[in-house]
Design a protein around this motif. Structure first.
Motif, PDB file in Angstrom:
ATOM      1  N   SER A  67       1.140  -0.584  -0.282  1.00  0.00           N
ATOM      2  CA  SER A  67       0.149   0.403   0.273  1.00  0.00           C
ATOM      3  C   SER A  67       0.963   0.870   0.175  1.00  0.00           C
ATOM      4  O   SER A  67       2.296   1.274   0.547  1.00  0.00           O
ATOM      5  N   THR A  68       0.146   2.620  -0.476  1.00  0.00           N
ATOM      6  CA  THR A  68       1.444   3.893  -0.823  1.00  0.00           C
ATOM      7  C   THR A  68       1.183   4.383   0.427  1.00  0.00           C
ATOM      8  O   THR A  68       0.403   4.166   0.984  1.00  0.00           O
ATOM      9  N   VAL A  69       2.202   5.127   1.118  1.00  0.00           N
ATOM     10  CA  VAL A  69       2.389   5.899   1.994  1.00  0.00           C
ATOM     11  C   VAL A  69       2.847   7.015   1.707  1.00  0.00           C
ATOM     12  O   VAL A  69       2.442   7.595   2.351  1.00  0.00           O
ATOM     13  N   PHE A  70       3.410   7.362   0.550  1.00  0.00           N
ATOM     14  CA  PHE A  70       3.849   8.745   0.547  1.00  0.00           C
ATOM     15  C   PHE A  70       3.497   8.275  -1.282  1.00  0.00           C
ATOM     16  O   PHE A  70       4.006   7.334  -1.243  1.00  0.00           O
ATOM     17  N   ARG A  71       2.899   9.693  -1.966  1.00  0.00           N
ATOM     18  CA  ARG A  71       3.131   9.709  -3.441  1.00  0.00           C
ATOM     19  C   ARG A  71       3.511  10.606  -3.741  1.00  0.00           C
ATOM     20  O   ARG A  71       3.215  11.809  -3.463  1.00  0.00           O
ATOM     21  N   LEU A  72       4.440  11.056  -4.780  1.00  0.00           N
ATOM     22  CA  LEU A  72       5.216  12.438  -5.224  1.00  0.00           C
ATOM     23  C   LEU A  72       5.040  11.821  -7.181  1.00  0.00           C
ATOM     24  O   LEU A  72       4.922  11.099  -7.248  1.00  0.00           O
ATOM     25  N   GLY A  73       3.875  12.625  -7.505  1.00  0.00           N
ATOM     26  CA  GLY A  73       3.321  12.313  -9.173  1.00  0.00           C
ATOM     27  C   GLY A  73       2.397  12.771  -8.809  1.00  0.00           C
ATOM     28  O   GLY A  73       1.122  13.596  -8.085  1.00  0.00           O
ATOM     29  N   ILE A  76      -4.825  13.088  -6.975  1.00  0.00           N
ATOM     30  CA  ILE A  76      -6.291  12.687  -7.738  1.00  0.00           C
ATOM     31  C   ILE A  76      -7.064  13.278  -8.517  1.00  0.00           C
ATOM     32  O   ILE A  76      -8.154  12.848  -8.890  1.00  0.00           O
ATOM     33  N   HIS A  77      -7.334  14.193  -8.843  1.00  0.00           N
ATOM     34  CA  HIS A  77      -7.652  15.358  -9.782  1.00  0.00           C
ATOM     35  C   HIS A  77      -7.018  15.641 -11.314  1.00  0.00           C
ATOM     36  O   HIS A  77      -7.141  16.738 -11.696  1.00  0.00           O
ATOM     37  N   GLY A  78      -5.830  14.687 -11.187  1.00  0.00           N
ATOM     38  CA  GLY A  78      -4.920  14.947 -12.623  1.00  0.00           C
ATOM     39  C   GLY A  78      -4.229  15.927 -12.169  1.00  0.00           C
ATOM     40  O   GLY A  78      -2.830  15.668 -13.051  1.00  0.00           O
ATOM     41  N   ASP A  79      -3.541  16.711 -10.902  1.00  0.00           N
ATOM     42  CA  ASP A  79      -2.572  17.547 -11.028  1.00  0.00           C
ATOM     43  C   ASP A  79      -1.328  17.065 -10.485  1.00  0.00           C
ATOM     44  O   ASP A  79      -1.346  15.392  -9.852  1.00  0.00           O
ATOM     45  N   ARG A  80      -0.410  17.011  -9.872  1.00  0.00           N
ATOM     46  CA  ARG A  80       0.849  16.731  -9.758  1.00  0.00           C
ATOM     47  C   ARG A  80       1.446  16.959  -8.484  1.00  0.00           C
ATOM     48  O   ARG A  80       1.475  18.870  -8.743  1.00  0.00           O
ATOM     49  N   GLY A  81       1.275  16.160  -7.501  1.00  0.00           N
ATOM     50  CA  GLY A  81       1.775  17.172  -6.183  1.00  0.00           C
ATOM     51  C   GLY A  81       2.076  15.864  -5.199  1.00  0.00           C
ATOM     52  O   GLY A  81       2.615  14.993  -5.782  1.00  0.00           O
ATOM     53  N   VAL A  82       1.812  16.159  -4.078  1.00  0.00           N
ATOM     54  CA  VAL A  82       2.415  15.462  -2.719  1.00  0.00           C
ATOM     55  C   VAL A  82       1.412  14.835  -1.966  1.00  0.00           C
ATOM     56  O   VAL A  82       1.297  16.110  -1.289  1.00  0.00           O
ATOM     57  N   SER A  83       1.760  13.320  -1.357  1.00  0.00           N
ATOM     58  CA  SER A  83       0.172  13.168  -0.315  1.00  0.00           C
ATOM     59  C   SER A  83       1.133  12.085   0.257  1.00  0.00           C
ATOM     60  O   SER A  83       2.320  11.278   0.108  1.00  0.00           O
ATOM     61  N   LEU A  84       0.602  12.269   1.727  1.00  0.00           N
ATOM     62  CA  LEU A  84       1.097  11.691   2.684  1.00  0.00           C
ATOM     63  C   LEU A  84       0.153  10.608   3.101  1.00  0.00           C
ATOM     64  O   LEU A  84      -1.195  10.879   3.440  1.00  0.00           O
ATOM     65  N   LEU A  85      -0.402   9.336   3.070  1.00  0.00           N
ATOM     66  CA  LEU A  85      -1.639   8.825   3.496  1.00  0.00           C
ATOM     67  C   LEU A  85      -0.896   7.660   4.965  1.00  0.00           C
ATOM     68  O   LEU A  85       0.314   7.424   5.139  1.00  0.00           O
ATOM     69  N   ARG A  86      -1.937   7.362   5.672  1.00  0.00           N
ATOM     70  CA  ARG A  86      -2.069   6.660   6.815  1.00  0.00           C
ATOM     71  C   ARG A  86      -1.586   5.152   6.153  1.00  0.00           C
ATOM     72  O   ARG A  86      -2.380   5.127   5.601  1.00  0.00           O
ATOM     73  N   ILE A  87      -1.414   4.158   7.096  1.00  0.00           N
ATOM     74  CA  ILE A  87      -1.627   2.755   7.049  1.00  0.00           C
ATOM     75  C   ILE A  87      -2.777   2.264   6.687  1.00  0.00           C
ATOM     76  O   ILE A  87      -2.494   1.173   5.940  1.00  0.00           O
TER      77      ILE A  87
END
Length: 275
Positions: A67-73, A76-87
């Protein structure tokens, strides 16, 4: 020609060797060696002043269950950015568009249920969350007693012109705001109108992309009527983030001959974004 030490002293041979050495030196200077960017023992290391470049793809940090906990790219709305997710997959922090069709990105911090804890306003400036309370106090034209009623501190009027009953002075944090204004009448023939104005300009506040808000209290009852300023679409606050602003709640009698009594039980900043 070879000297007594076995070294070739021919100038052509020497020049060729110098050229070979020069090419090797230049190759070493421009080389991007695999050893300069390595993954060892689970660590990604960029040494020697090098750069890690992700061009067009995703940079993901995965948990042991993939499962993804960090995404650079892509977000969800088509732009490129940064997300930090919980487990559990819920978003904790993000820099991305807040809703589809937006042209801007903003930062957001969310609780484990997806509620906005700290979010930059998408349609304006300042905070979308949290919504800061707005301090409101009763205002009299001259010094006098103020009554505490079921909806807070009250001010009464019989004026057929707008009279300020309550005043709010505060540093603006939220771009948008909402108020509940309670208005009662002394008899059933009396009606009223209510507005919220910017003290600096004297102009009534507007909901987002709408005309000035005007609350109407119809005749027919003496009970308190709760008028919702910005209930559907919030009112746009004047000024810019951090400005000291002043707002006034104003009431006028539009029918009858009775007395109007107004209170402001609730006033708060609000989010104006459509997400």
């Amino acid at each position: 020609m070879v000297d007594n030490r076995g070294i070739d002293t021919d100038l052509g041979w020497v020049n060729r060797k110098l050229e070979q050495l020069q090419r090797q030196i230049e190759a070493l200077r421009s080389e991007r060696r695999a050893a300069a960017t390595t993954i060892t023992d689970g660590d990604l290391r960029v040494s020697g002043g090098g750069s890690l470049i992700v061009d067009g793809g995703d940079f993901l940090l995965l948990d042991t269950d993939s499962s993804t906990v960090f995404r650079l790219g892509p977000q969800i709305h088509g732009d490129r950015g940064v997300s930090l997710l919980r487990i559990d997959g819920t978003e904790a922090l993000a820099v991305r568009k807040r809703f589809a069709g937006s042209t801007d990105q903003s930062i957001g911090v969310y609780d484990r249920n997806g509620k906005q804890m700290l979010v930059e306003e998408e349609l304006g400036d300042g905070f979308a969350a949290p919504a800061f309370p707005i301090p409101v106090q009763p205002r009299l034209a001259t010094s006098g007693a103020v009554n505490a009623g079921p909806h807070g501190l009250e001010v009464s009027t019989t004026s057929g012109s707008f009279v300020t009953t309550h005043l709010a002075q505060f540093f603006r944090q939220n771009q948008y705001l909402r108020m509940r204004i309670a208005v009662a009448a002394s008899d059933t023939t009396t009606a009223a109108e209510v507005q919220v104005i910017n003290t600096a300009t004297g102009l009534a506040l507007r909901p987002f992309l709408a005309a000035e808000w005007l609350g109407v209290r119809a005749a027919g009852s003496t009970a308190y009527t709760i008028l919702q300023a910005g209930s559907g679409v919030p009112l746009v606050a004047p000024g810019a983030f951090g400005d000291l602003i002043s707002l006034e709640v104003q009431v006028r009698r539009t029918a009858g001959s009775g007395t109007l009594t107004a209170a402001v039980p609730f006033a708060s900043g609000s989010s104006g974004a459509a997400y």
